[in-house]
Write an enzyme that holds these catalytic residues in place. Structure first.
Site, mmCIF file in Angstrom:
data_model
loop_
_atom_site.group_PDB
_atom_site.id
_atom_site.type_symbol
_atom_site.label_atom_id
_atom_site.label_comp_id
_atom_site.label_asym_id
_atom_site.label_seq_id
_atom_site.Cartn_x
_atom_site.Cartn_y
_atom_site.Cartn_z
ATOM 1 N N SER A 68 -7.187 9.211 55.318
ATOM 2 C CA SER A 68 -8.239 8.249 55.624
ATOM 3 C C SER A 68 -8.545 8.355 57.110
ATOM 4 O O SER A 68 -7.647 8.205 57.947
ATOM 5 C CB SER A 68 -7.788 6.824 55.273
ATOM 6 O OG SER A 68 -8.794 5.881 55.593
ATOM 7 N N ASP A 135 -12.464 -0.245 53.259
ATOM 8 C CA ASP A 135 -12.208 -0.330 51.816
ATOM 9 C C ASP A 135 -11.067 0.604 51.409
ATOM 10 O O ASP A 135 -10.239 0.269 50.555
ATOM 11 C CB ASP A 135 -13.470 0.018 51.029
ATOM 12 C CG ASP A 135 -14.474 -1.134 50.993
ATOM 13 O OD1 ASP A 135 -14.087 -2.271 51.301
ATOM 14 O OD2 ASP A 135 -15.653 -0.880 50.678
ATOM 15 N N GLU A 136 -11.054 1.802 52.005
ATOM 16 C CA GLU A 136 -9.953 2.729 51.740
ATOM 17 C C GLU A 136 -8.628 2.103 52.150
ATOM 18 O O GLU A 136 -7.635 2.190 51.416
ATOM 19 C CB GLU A 136 -10.162 4.032 52.515
ATOM 20 C CG GLU A 136 -11.277 4.908 51.999
ATOM 21 C CD GLU A 136 -11.501 6.130 52.870
ATOM 22 O OE1 GLU A 136 -12.502 6.827 52.655
ATOM 23 O OE2 GLU A 136 -10.683 6.377 53.783
ATOM 24 N N LEU A 137 -8.617 1.481 53.316
ATOM 25 C CA LEU A 137 -7.387 0.882 53.824
ATOM 26 C C LEU A 137 -6.903 -0.254 52.927
ATOM 27 O O LEU A 137 -5.696 -0.404 52.695
ATOM 28 C CB LEU A 137 -7.600 0.378 55.249
ATOM 29 C CG LEU A 137 -6.340 -0.082 55.991
ATOM 30 C CD1 LEU A 137 -5.351 1.069 56.126
ATOM 31 C CD2 LEU A 137 -6.702 -0.643 57.357
ATOM 32 N N ILE A 140 -5.304 1.421 50.033
ATOM 33 C CA ILE A 140 -4.027 2.008 50.463
ATOM 34 C C ILE A 140 -2.936 0.952 50.504
ATOM 35 O O ILE A 140 -1.822 1.157 50.013
ATOM 36 C CB ILE A 140 -4.201 2.679 51.844
ATOM 37 C CG1 ILE A 140 -4.997 3.977 51.705
ATOM 38 C CG2 ILE A 140 -2.840 2.958 52.489
ATOM 39 C CD1 ILE A 140 -5.420 4.588 53.027
#
Length: 253
Positions: A68, A135-137, A140
Site C-alpha cells: 500500500s 480505504d486500503e489501510l 489492512i
C-alpha cells in the site's frame, strides 16, 4: 536450511527423477527449501497440494505481500522495494501492475489485501491525501484485527510515527480536507482516523530523509522472508508452465 539434490527435481525428462512426494510431506520439508529451478513452479496448484500438509492452510492466500503506497514513493522507494521482494521470490501485489482493465478496481484492491499474507504500508507525507490509500489501510487493519492477525509492516517514509498516529502536520491538513468533504463525524473519517492510529502503534521501519535506502530495503525483505510461512500460495500455474504442470498432475492423479 534443508536442501534437496538438484537433479531430483528435473521435470524435463524422466518422471522417475522426481522425488517421492509422500516422503517430502512426511519429512516436513518446506517450500522455501526447494532449489531455485523448482521455486519458479510455485504457482502450480497441484504442486501446492503435494507440498502442503493441509490444503486449507494456504488456499485462502494468493499473494505473499500487499504493498500500500502513495504516488510520492511509487517510482522510487516503493518500486525498488517491490523488485527486491520479487527477486527474493516473494509474490507481491501492487495495484499499478496487477489490476486488469475492466476490474472493479477498489474491490480488487480490498480483496488483494484480504488474500495477502502480509501487508506493507509505505506511509509517506501525502499517504493520507488519498482516500484509496486510507480505504486500503482500513482493510489492512481489519485483517490484522480479525483474530488471525495477518502481519502488518508499516514503513514510516520521511514521516514521524507520531504524525501518523495523531494526524499532525501534513496528515492533519489532509484529514481536514476529508472532513470538509465527508463531515467530521462521518463513518469514513472515524474509520480512517482509527486505522492511522492503529498502524502507527505497530512496530515498523523508519526511513528518514538521510538514510541508506538500499540497506533499509534489504532489512525489510529479510524481515518479510522470516515472517512468511512455508506453505505455497494457491495460484493457478502461469502461462508457459503447461508441460511441467501436466507432469506433476499425472503423478498426483
Amino acid at each position: 536450511m534443508l536442501t534437496f539434490p538438484t537433479q531430483h527435481f528435473n521435470l524435463n525428462g524422466n518422471h522417475a527423477s522426481l522425488p517421492n512426494l509422500e516422503t517430502l510431506i512426511v519429512e516436513g520439508h518446506g517450500f522455501h527449501d526447494l532449489p531455485h529451478g523448482l521455486w519458479k513452479l510455485k504457482k502450480l496448484r497441484h504442486l501446492e497440494g503435494m507440498l502442503c500438509m493441509t490444503k486449507s492452510c494456504s488456499s485462502h492466500f494468493i499473494y505473499d505481500v500487499f504493498l500500500s503506497f502513495r504516488g510520492f514513493t511509487q517510482y522510487g522507494f516503493t518500486d525498488r522495494l517491490y523488485h527486491a521482494l520479487c527477486e527474493r521470490g516473494i509474490t507481491t501485489f501492487r495495484d499499478d501492475e496487477n489490476l486488469r482493465v475492466g476490474d472493479r478496481i477498489r474491490d480488487t484492491l480490498l480483496e488483494a489485501i484480504e488474500r495477502s499474507r502480509i501487508s506493507i504500508a509505505v506511509l509517506c507525507k501525502d499517504y493520507a491525501s488519498s482516500t484509496w490509500c486510507l480505504d486500503e489501510l482500513v482493510q489492512i487493519m481489519k485483517c490484522w484485527n480479525n483474530g488471525k492477525h495477518q502481519p502488518v509492516l508499516p514503513i514510516f517514509y520521511q514521516v514521524e510515527p507520531s504524525d501518523v498516529r495523531r494526524q499532525r502536520n501534513q496528515y492533519e491538513k489532509n484529514m481536514m480536507k476529508h472532513e470538509d468533504r465527508y463531515g467530521k463525524d462521518s463513518h469514513h473519517i472515524k474509520a480512517w482516523t482509527l486505522a492511522l492510529h492503529q498502524v502507527a502503534d505497530l512496530s515498523g521501519v523508519t526511513c528518514k530523509v538521510k538514510s541508506y535506502e538500499s540497506e533499509i530495503i534489504k532489512k525489510i525483505v529479510e524481515e518479510v522472508s522470516e515472517k512468511l510461512p512455508l506453505e505455497p500460495l494457491y495460484i493457478k500455474h502461469p502461462i508457459g508452465f503447461d508441460s511441467h504442470f501436466e507432469v506433476v498432475e499425472s503423478l498426483w492423479i
